[in-house]
Design a protein around this motif. Structure first.
Motif, short mmCIF file in Angstrom:
data_model
loop_
_atom_site.label_atom_id
_atom_site.label_comp_id
_atom_site.label_asym_id
_atom_site.label_seq_id
_atom_site.Cartn_x
_atom_site.Cartn_y
_atom_site.Cartn_z
N GLU A 6 34.50 100.84 62.49
CA GLU A 6 34.98 99.93 61.61
C GLU A 6 34.10 98.73 61.08
OE1 GLU A 6 38.83 98.11 59.74
OE2 GLU A 6 39.02 99.26 61.76
N ASN A 7 33.80 98.00 62.18
CA ASN A 7 33.14 96.66 62.12
C ASN A 7 31.54 96.73 62.06
OD1 ASN A 7 35.73 94.99 61.70
ND2 ASN A 7 36.15 95.93 63.71
N ASP A 8 31.09 97.81 62.46
CA ASP A 8 29.48 97.96 62.67
C ASP A 8 29.01 97.51 61.20
OD1 ASP A 8 29.69 98.67 65.23
OD2 ASP A 8 29.31 100.87 64.55
N LYS A 9 27.69 96.94 61.17
CA LYS A 9 27.20 96.41 60.07
C LYS A 9 25.91 97.19 59.61
CE LYS A 9 25.51 92.02 57.77
NZ LYS A 9 25.49 90.75 58.05
N THR A 69 32.98 91.83 65.50
CA THR A 69 31.78 91.60 64.34
C THR A 69 30.40 92.05 64.82
OG1 THR A 69 31.00 89.70 63.14
CG2 THR A 69 31.49 89.33 65.34
N ALA A 70 29.78 92.10 63.76
CA ALA A 70 28.44 92.42 63.79
C ALA A 70 27.50 91.52 63.26
CB ALA A 70 27.97 93.92 63.32
N GLU A 71 28.19 90.25 62.87
CA GLU A 71 27.52 89.16 62.07
C GLU A 71 26.37 88.45 63.32
OE1 GLU A 71 27.22 88.58 59.01
OE2 GLU A 71 28.91 90.12 58.81
N ASN A 72 25.28 88.00 62.64
CA ASN A 72 24.27 87.46 63.89
C ASN A 72 24.20 85.92 64.10
OD1 ASN A 72 23.14 87.09 61.44
ND2 ASN A 72 21.26 87.71 62.21
N SER A 115 31.99 85.82 56.44
CA SER A 115 32.46 87.48 56.43
C SER A 115 34.11 87.64 56.49
CB SER A 115 31.82 88.38 57.54
OG SER A 115 32.26 87.86 58.82
N LEU A 116 34.48 86.45 57.26
CA LEU A 116 35.97 86.27 57.51
C LEU A 116 36.83 85.60 56.15
CD1 LEU A 116 36.10 85.56 61.32
CD2 LEU A 116 36.45 87.76 60.00
#
Length: 344
Positions: free
Chosen positions: A69-72, A108-111, A119-120
């Protein structure tokens, strides 16, 4: 007529063949255009695929690549692909987010920290603190802490306490107090800046002050006129006190070099008769005629009230010689330190 018809049929056949050839050619070109070479970057590997699929989602489904679900995914799942498109999959990982003291586990997948907060939908005010900083790379297991900082201003009236100023007055008895000016507190308006972190006050500073009523300090005069209580209970004022070395003498030859019958026997330098209470001094230190009080410093009896009327050849500087009528008393006194009060 038959020849004309034959020619017409031949010409039509050639046109049909040419049309079919073009149709096959166009179909081939179309097929070539629909077939695309795509690179999928995921889970530490790069996979090159040839596909007719038109969207990112279709390609990943065909390749059997599962997404959490949270993969980007870049480009996004609904986006169309063209030949040479590179699909990058960022797998979600767990981090701890602490916002104003409240903890929350986030996948999260954010870097970066900044992209995570974006994103949040978390907004950062100008005074807020974020650790690590917004530009830092976000790592698995990271703890991201947001400290909410708030500043408020408070205006209050404060009392200014008056101070007591002591002024010394040598016309007042020692220790006596006299109020010359009553003290009154002042008042001031104070503007304070108060800083809070996560709702807890951490700092308070004055940014502005306005005096509404000046303070009036209390002024008290304190008497410095010195006095001493003698061994007889008399209160005597003095102007100075000296520590001196005291010896004793009598009117005899051993002390004065004079014998009875000598016209100057028992006569002081001042021309008075030697008697108890007369002392010999250095006139450059204590002028002749000065009234004194001689106080013992070794808990023995004090010599008491005296007057400087005599001198001696060995009495110089901080030395004093005390007269005794009896030779044995003078010898018994010996040599000791005393306090010599210069009386008024």
């Amino acid at each position: 007529m038959e020849s004309f018809l034959s020619s017409k049929r031949f010409f039509s056949k050639k046109i049909f063949i040419a049309a079919m050839t073009l149709l096959v050619l166009f179909a081939g070109i179309s097929v070539m255009k629909l077939n695309k070479t795509i690179v999928i970057d995921h889970d530490g590997q790069q996979t090159k695929v040839s596909t007719f699929a038109g969207s990112v989602e279709a390609i990943l489904r065909k390749e059997g690549i599962q997404l959490d679900e949270n993969d980007k995914v870049i480009p996004q799942l609904h986006e169309k692909v063209v030949d040479g498109t590179r699909i990058i999959i960022h797998r979600a990982f767990e981090i701890m987010l602490i916002d104003a003291g409240e903890e929350q586990v986030i996948y999260t997948a954010e870097n970066t920290i900044e992209s995570l907060l974006n994103s949040l939908g978390i907004e950062i005010d100008e005074l807020d603190k974020v650790e690590p900083s917004l530009q830092e790379t976000l790592l698995p297991g990271e703890t991201v802490r947001i400290t909410r900082v708030e500043e408020t201003f408070l205006v209050e009236e404060q009392e200014i306490p008056f101070q007591t100023i002591i002024k010394y007055n040598d016309s007042l008895d020692h220790g006596d107090l006299k109020t010359v000016q009553e003290g009154e507190p002042g008042f001031k308006e104070v503007k304070l800046r108060i800083a809070y972190e996560d709702g807890i006050e951490i700092a308070r500073e004055v940014v502005e002050e306005k005096i509404h009523k000046p303070v009036i300090n209390e002024i008290i005069e304190k008497g410095t006129m010195n006095y001493i209580v003698t061994s007889r209970g008399e209160v005597r004022r003095y102007t100075e006190v000296l520590t001196m070395e005291a010896t004793a003498y009598d009117a005899g030859f051993e002390s004065t070099g004079k014998n009875p019958g000598d016209p100057y026997y028992g006569i002081t330098r001042s021309g008075t008769k030697a008697r108890p209470g007369v002392v010999a001094v250095d006139p450059s230190v204590i002028p002749l005629g000065t009234k004194l009080y001689i106080e013992s410093m070794d808990r023995t009896a004090s010599y008491g009230v005296a007057v400087a009327e005599d001198t001696g050849s060995s009495i110089k500087g901080d030395r004093i010689d005390l007269f005794f009528e009896d030779r044995s008393e003078a010898l018994k006194y010996g040599r000791r330190n005393v306090k010599v009060y210069i009386l008024e």
